[in-house]
Design a protein around this motif. Sequence first.
Motif, PDB file in Angstrom:
ATOM      1  N   ILE A 197       0.837  -1.202   0.000  1.00  0.00           N
ATOM      2  CA  ILE A 197       0.000   0.000   0.000  1.00  0.00           C
ATOM      3  C   ILE A 197       0.868   1.247   0.000  1.00  0.00           C
ATOM      4  O   ILE A 197       0.593   2.212  -0.730  1.00  0.00           O
ATOM      5  N   THR A 198       1.936   1.245   0.788  1.00  0.00           N
ATOM      6  CA  THR A 198       2.832   2.401   0.846  1.00  0.00           C
ATOM      7  C   THR A 198       3.481   2.665  -0.504  1.00  0.00           C
ATOM      8  O   THR A 198       3.482   3.804  -0.994  1.00  0.00           O
ATOM      9  N   ILE A 199       4.017   1.638  -1.124  1.00  0.00           N
ATOM     10  CA  ILE A 199       4.659   1.806  -2.431  1.00  0.00           C
ATOM     11  C   ILE A 199       3.640   2.270  -3.469  1.00  0.00           C
ATOM     12  O   ILE A 199       3.918   3.164  -4.267  1.00  0.00           O
ATOM     13  N   PHE A 200       2.464   1.678  -3.452  1.00  0.00           N
ATOM     14  CA  PHE A 200       1.427   2.073  -4.403  1.00  0.00           C
ATOM     15  C   PHE A 200       1.065   3.549  -4.238  1.00  0.00           C
ATOM     16  O   PHE A 200       0.978   4.293  -5.212  1.00  0.00           O
ATOM     17  N   ILE A 201       0.848   3.987  -3.007  1.00  0.00           N
ATOM     18  CA  ILE A 201       0.474   5.385  -2.758  1.00  0.00           C
ATOM     19  C   ILE A 201       1.593   6.331  -3.182  1.00  0.00           C
ATOM     20  O   ILE A 201       1.341   7.365  -3.829  1.00  0.00           O
ATOM     21  N   ILE A 202       2.826   5.990  -2.856  1.00  0.00           N
ATOM     22  CA  ILE A 202       3.957   6.856  -3.220  1.00  0.00           C
ATOM     23  C   ILE A 202       4.093   6.961  -4.737  1.00  0.00           C
ATOM     24  O   ILE A 202       4.192   8.060  -5.289  1.00  0.00           O
ATOM     25  N   VAL A 203       4.093   5.824  -5.413  1.00  0.00           N
ATOM     26  CA  VAL A 203       4.278   5.838  -6.866  1.00  0.00           C
ATOM     27  C   VAL A 203       3.121   6.554  -7.555  1.00  0.00           C
ATOM     28  O   VAL A 203       3.325   7.390  -8.443  1.00  0.00           O
ATOM     29  N   THR A 204       1.895   6.263  -7.153  1.00  0.00           N
ATOM     30  CA  THR A 204       0.745   6.921  -7.758  1.00  0.00           C
ATOM     31  C   THR A 204       0.774   8.420  -7.499  1.00  0.00           C
ATOM     32  O   THR A 204       0.530   9.220  -8.411  1.00  0.00           O
ATOM     33  N   SER A 205       1.084   8.827  -6.279  1.00  0.00           N
ATOM     34  CA  SER A 205       1.155  10.261  -5.957  1.00  0.00           C
ATOM     35  C   SER A 205       2.227  10.959  -6.776  1.00  0.00           C
ATOM     36  O   SER A 205       1.992  12.042  -7.328  1.00  0.00           O
ATOM     37  N   LEU A 206       3.397  10.341  -6.862  1.00  0.00           N
ATOM     38  CA  LEU A 206       4.467  10.941  -7.658  1.00  0.00           C
ATOM     39  C   LEU A 206       4.090  11.050  -9.133  1.00  0.00           C
ATOM     40  O   LEU A 206       4.366  12.060  -9.783  1.00  0.00           O
ATOM     41  N   TYR A 260       4.401  -7.624  -7.739  1.00  0.00           N
ATOM     42  CA  TYR A 260       3.489  -6.514  -7.481  1.00  0.00           C
ATOM     43  C   TYR A 260       4.195  -5.180  -7.636  1.00  0.00           C
ATOM     44  O   TYR A 260       3.703  -4.268  -8.276  1.00  0.00           O
ATOM     45  N   ILE A 261       5.390  -5.077  -7.080  1.00  0.00           N
ATOM     46  CA  ILE A 261       6.143  -3.825  -7.175  1.00  0.00           C
ATOM     47  C   ILE A 261       6.467  -3.530  -8.629  1.00  0.00           C
ATOM     48  O   ILE A 261       6.279  -2.405  -9.102  1.00  0.00           O
ATOM     49  N   CYS A 262       6.914  -4.526  -9.355  1.00  0.00           N
ATOM     50  CA  CYS A 262       7.274  -4.325 -10.762  1.00  0.00           C
ATOM     51  C   CYS A 262       6.056  -3.989 -11.604  1.00  0.00           C
ATOM     52  O   CYS A 262       6.139  -3.235 -12.560  1.00  0.00           O
ATOM     53  N   SER A 263       4.905  -4.537 -11.263  1.00  0.00           N
ATOM     54  CA  SER A 263       3.719  -4.318 -12.081  1.00  0.00           C
ATOM     55  C   SER A 263       3.101  -2.940 -11.860  1.00  0.00           C
ATOM     56  O   SER A 263       2.224  -2.533 -12.606  1.00  0.00           O
ATOM     57  N   LEU A 264       3.550  -2.207 -10.853  1.00  0.00           N
ATOM     58  CA  LEU A 264       3.025  -0.858 -10.666  1.00  0.00           C
ATOM     59  C   LEU A 264       3.297   0.020 -11.871  1.00  0.00           C
ATOM     60  O   LEU A 264       2.577   0.975 -12.118  1.00  0.00           O
ATOM     61  N   ASN A 265       4.282  -0.326 -12.674  1.00  0.00           N
ATOM     62  CA  ASN A 265       4.607   0.503 -13.821  1.00  0.00           C
ATOM     63  C   ASN A 265       3.505   0.480 -14.870  1.00  0.00           C
ATOM     64  O   ASN A 265       3.418   1.383 -15.670  1.00  0.00           O
ATOM     65  N   PHE A 266       2.623  -0.516 -14.877  1.00  0.00           N
ATOM     66  CA  PHE A 266       1.586  -0.541 -15.890  1.00  0.00           C
ATOM     67  C   PHE A 266       0.506   0.510 -15.614  1.00  0.00           C
ATOM     68  O   PHE A 266      -0.300   0.816 -16.481  1.00  0.00           O
ATOM     69  N   LEU A 267       0.522   1.135 -14.447  1.00  0.00           N
ATOM     70  CA  LEU A 267      -0.407   2.214 -14.149  1.00  0.00           C
ATOM     71  C   LEU A 267       0.031   3.539 -14.733  1.00  0.00           C
ATOM     72  O   LEU A 267      -0.644   4.527 -14.592  1.00  0.00           O
TER      73      LEU A 267
END
Length: 177
Positions: A117-126, A169-176
């Motif tokens: 959740i932390t990584i998702f929020i940080i990456v999405t916010s950035l 999961y961490i690597c797949s955040l890039n597809f957003l």
Amino acid sequence: MLTLLQGELVEKRKWIDNDELMEMTAISESTPGPIAINLATYLGYSRGGFLGALLATLGVVLPPFAIMFVISLFFQNLLQYEAVKYAFIGVKCGVVFLLCKVAITLIKGNKKDWLAITIFIIVTSLMVIFTVFAVNFSAIYFILIGAVLGLLIYGLIPYKKEQKKWFIYICSLNFLK
């Protein structure tokens, strides 16, 4: 394509589950080429070897190629109509909706804990901040940051089965992106 693939492969045919789709998406996103082709090749190979990969790739490539070829013959003539211009605007909105739908579906299907959740929020916010303020920051950097975090987290913690899912999961955040 992700929406169609998710609906066809996971929901309709049940060839794979959401976790496997996410893993395949992460791998496909990290290799050059369109994700649909990479996913088709990967799934075709895993299910039918070289012939499966070849047929799956051709099945994904040939129909859109034929359609785009026919459209390209008339494209310049079509652009003179206002309705076609507005249709392209509508298509862009539809694509954004479909990407959001796939992202939400994949996120819902994942195991969540504080780190994810932390990584998702940080990456999405950035990503949102960089887009709003027109900061030139490539999505490749998000992929690299995710890779470094994965190596640090999994390099420091003894290997477990759950860690593989975390890394994907961490690597797949890039597809957003």
